[in-house]
Design a protein around this motif. Structure first.
Motif, PDB file in Angstrom:
ATOM      1  N   ARG A   1       0.833  -1.203   0.000  1.00 34.59           N
ATOM      2  CA  ARG A   1       0.000   0.000   0.000  1.00 34.59           C
ATOM      3  C   ARG A   1       0.866   1.251   0.000  1.00 34.59           C
TER       4      ARG A   1
ATOM      5  N   PHE B   1      -6.271   5.191  -1.378  1.00 30.24           N
ATOM      6  CA  PHE B   1      -7.255   4.266  -0.825  1.00 30.24           C
ATOM      7  C   PHE B   1      -8.658   4.793  -1.079  1.00 30.24           C
TER       8      PHE B   1
ATOM      9  N   TRP C   1      -6.931  -3.479   0.436  1.00 28.28           N
ATOM     10  CA  TRP C   1      -7.201  -2.048   0.334  1.00 28.28           C
ATOM     11  C   TRP C   1      -7.372  -1.666  -1.133  1.00 28.28           C
TER      12      TRP C   1
END
Length: 206
Positions: free
Chosen positions: A165, A175, A189
């Protein structure tokens, strides 16, 4: 020296499946789909081949020239996916009919997938365990994101851990605000990227 990237095809099938199988064999998501280690060793490659087939039919596959890293991209149009209901069931039937988790993860990620704008979907990116940390994955992603910026196109992916991420955030992904939580399993995510102003080598914008 830069990373040489080429488009993969049917002739690369065995090598790409082998690389994905090796790269994701112990991944938390793969371990959730196939909880029993020995069974995972026997059936995981079939799932990777199923994903390869989807990328070859819906988008494209990029591989580094030395075969140490691969990225599976789908070209997703705007609008509801007519295959959203049947696709997960067909994937399960083709890979492992008795494994409901294959269908479940496909449905959960599909429900979170944006449908309002066309985009490039990074479905999977795998790097040989012995070559991780060399920037190969970033090079593979960057080549497509450069084209996205040049064409004003969006991109989407699901990060499966905090490390990936953070990498995707550095590449401009953000996100979406809602996670995909696998029952009694890991969290994903979903991340979306708006095209950035394209800068040419001469310093202007395209």
């Amino acid at each position: 020296m830069g990373v040489v990237i080429r488009r993969a095809g049917e002739s690369d099938r065995a090598d790409v499946v082998r690389l994905l199988d090796e790269a994701f064999q112990d991944d938390p998501v793969s371990s959730w789909v196939f909880p029993e280690a020995e069974y995972r060793r026997r059936r995981h490659g079939a799932l990777m081949e199923g994903f390869l087939d989807l990328a070859l039919s819906l988008g494209h596959v990029d591989v580094t020239e030395d075969g140490s890293a691969v990225a599976l991209w789908w070209s997703v149009p705007a609008g509801e996916d007519d295959d959203a209901e049947e696709g997960p069931a067909r994937l399960r039937a083709a890979v492992d009919p008795d494994n409901a988790r294959i269908e479940e993860i496909a449905r959960l990620t599909g429900e979170a997938h944006p449908t309002d704008r066309p985009h490039q979907y990074l479905h999977m990116i795998g790097v040989s365990p012995g070559r991780q940390g060399e920037g190969l994955g970033t090079a593979l992603i960057g080549a497509v994101l450069e084209r996205c910026d040049r064409e004003g196109a969006h991109a989407y992916l699901e990060a499966s851990n905090s490390r990936s991420r953070a990498l995707y955030e550095r590449l401009g992904f953000r996100f979406t605000g809602s996670t995909v939580d696998l029952p009694d399993g890991p969290r994903l995510w979903p991340m979306w990227r708006e095209p950035e102003p394209f800068v040419t080598d001469g310093g202007g914008t395209g």
